[in-house]
Design a protein around this motif. Structure first.
Motif, mmCIF file in Angstrom:
data_model
loop_
_atom_site.group_PDB
_atom_site.id
_atom_site.type_symbol
_atom_site.label_atom_id
_atom_site.label_comp_id
_atom_site.label_asym_id
_atom_site.label_seq_id
_atom_site.Cartn_x
_atom_site.Cartn_y
_atom_site.Cartn_z
ATOM 1 N N PHE A 143 -1.180 7.142 7.998
ATOM 2 C CA PHE A 143 -0.648 5.785 7.873
ATOM 3 C C PHE A 143 -1.436 4.728 8.648
ATOM 4 N N ASP A 144 -2.140 5.133 9.685
ATOM 5 C CA ASP A 144 -2.927 4.149 10.436
ATOM 6 C C ASP A 144 -4.295 3.906 9.817
ATOM 7 N N TRP A 145 -4.800 4.877 9.049
ATOM 8 C CA TRP A 145 -6.164 4.749 8.531
ATOM 9 C C TRP A 145 -6.238 4.883 7.017
ATOM 10 N N TRP A 146 -5.746 6.008 6.475
ATOM 11 C CA TRP A 146 -5.917 6.205 5.035
ATOM 12 C C TRP A 146 -5.087 5.212 4.230
ATOM 13 N N TRP A 147 -3.813 5.048 4.536
ATOM 14 C CA TRP A 147 -2.927 4.208 3.725
ATOM 15 C C TRP A 147 -3.444 2.773 3.625
ATOM 16 N N PRO A 148 -3.736 2.063 4.731
ATOM 17 C CA PRO A 148 -4.215 0.678 4.586
ATOM 18 C C PRO A 148 -5.556 0.594 3.876
ATOM 19 N N ALA A 149 -6.416 1.619 4.033
ATOM 20 C CA ALA A 149 -7.688 1.600 3.311
ATOM 21 C C ALA A 149 -7.473 1.817 1.823
ATOM 22 N N ARG A 150 -6.445 2.597 1.460
ATOM 23 C CA ARG A 150 -6.180 2.888 0.048
ATOM 24 C C ARG A 150 -5.401 1.771 -0.641
#
Length: 330
Positions: A143-150
């Motif tokens: 949630f801190d890295w993959w989700w906002p990038a996706r």
């Protein structure tokens, strides 16, 4: 004083000159390694603060004391993060596997060494690698890295809450199982093939400073379901059977359930960790492992033990959306 100056002073007190050092490797942290040439070959670990070499030194002494192959420490500067250690050579299991060597003898040695490591009483002071820590790290990278990038926006709190509950439910076999010292990154890139030695000593173990107290299945997952290379399914099964035969005190069915749960947690965490390495640490090359890691995750989610996580992911992140975020290239 520059970093190079500190290294030169450290090398000089051990009888080496700066010109004796050449780059060897760098891992996913900020540590790097230098090979020291000369009549007394060695490896220099350069781990500038805030990296802390003290856990490495304590665990190296422990592993050497229980009869495993780890680099012997020649000298250490704990304050400045410099360690001079034995050079165990270049035959990483990753290198031997990638060039097509028979995986079974390599995995045999790694499994035998892991059995010795896990059966020994762990050293004092290891942190916990239990359900809370495992769930928190997976939630963090997702949630801190993959989700906002996706998706371009922060994840809704409901998604965080549901995935946290799912991970805790899935990891119940881990909470109920035995606890031992775990390396936490026991994969081919951190193991060396030492065929001139015998038994468990044929597997040289490095990069163990992150060791913790956790379920024994976790390290076996790291070894057999490698995010960086394919391990043949028959070799995986053979190694798992060898491990369980060497550990008759374990309940095999409970261990296999914990293995499946650890696999799903690790693959989710690592698949999203590649994004963190690319965005935070400017290391996009790790994204090349993304497709394999997401595939391993999808495979692991088919096991009944992983059903809680499978349901939550299907709700928030359908399988078609799982992968490296668009626009991020290795």
């Amino acid at each position: 004083m520059t970093r190079d100056d500190r290294i030169a002073i450290f090398l000089a007190r051990n009888g080496y000159a700066p010109g004796d050092a050449e780059p060897l490797a760098q891992d996913a942290s900020f540590r790097r390694y230098l090979r020291i040439r000369g009549p007394r070959p060695a490896v220099l670990m350069d781990a500038p603060p805030p990296e802390d070499v003290r856990p490495f030194l304590r665990i190296a002494a422990h592993l050497l004391g229980i009869g495993l192959s780890v680099p012997r420490i020649t000298d250490a500067d704990e304050i400045n993060g410099l360690v001079l250690e034995e050079d165990l050579g270049d035959d990483l299991l990753s290198v031997t596997l990638d060039r097509g060597d028979d995986p079974d003898p390599l995995l045999d040695a790694a499994v035998d060494a892991l059995t010795v490591l896990q059966r020994a009483a762990p050293p004092a002071g290891l942190p916990a690698w239990g359900v809370a820590a495992m769930a928190a790290t997976a939630i963090g990278t997702l949630f801190d890295w993959w989700w906002p990038a996706r998706f371009g926006d922060p994840a809704p709190q409901a998604a965080r809450d549901e995935l946290a509950v799912a991970l805790a439910d899935m990891l119940e076999p881990v909470a109920a199982g035995p606890v031992c010292m775990v390396h936490r990154d026991y994969f081919a890139g951190n193991l060396l093939w030492l065929p001139h030695r015998s038994g468990p000593l044929r597997a040289g173990i490095i990069d163990f400073q992150g060791a913790a107290l956790g379920h024994p299945a976790y390290d076996l997952v790291s070894l057999l379901q490698d995010a960086r290379r394919d391990i043949p399914p028959l070799s995986q099964q053979r190694a798992l059977d060898r491990y369980l035969a060497a550990r008759p005190e374990l309940n095999a069915n409970a261990f296999r359930a914990a293995f499946a749960a650890c696999a799903a947690q690790r693959h989710l965490r690592v698949a999203c960790q590649w994004v963190r390495l690319a965005l935070r640490d400017a290391r996009p090359q790790y994204l090349a492992y993304g497709p394999r890691t997401w595939r391993l995750l999808d495979d692991s989610l088919r096991h009944p033990a992983a059903a809680p996580l499978a349901r939550a992911l299907n709700h928030w992140i359908p399988a078609a959306l799982r992968g490296n975020p668009p626009g991020l290239d290795p």
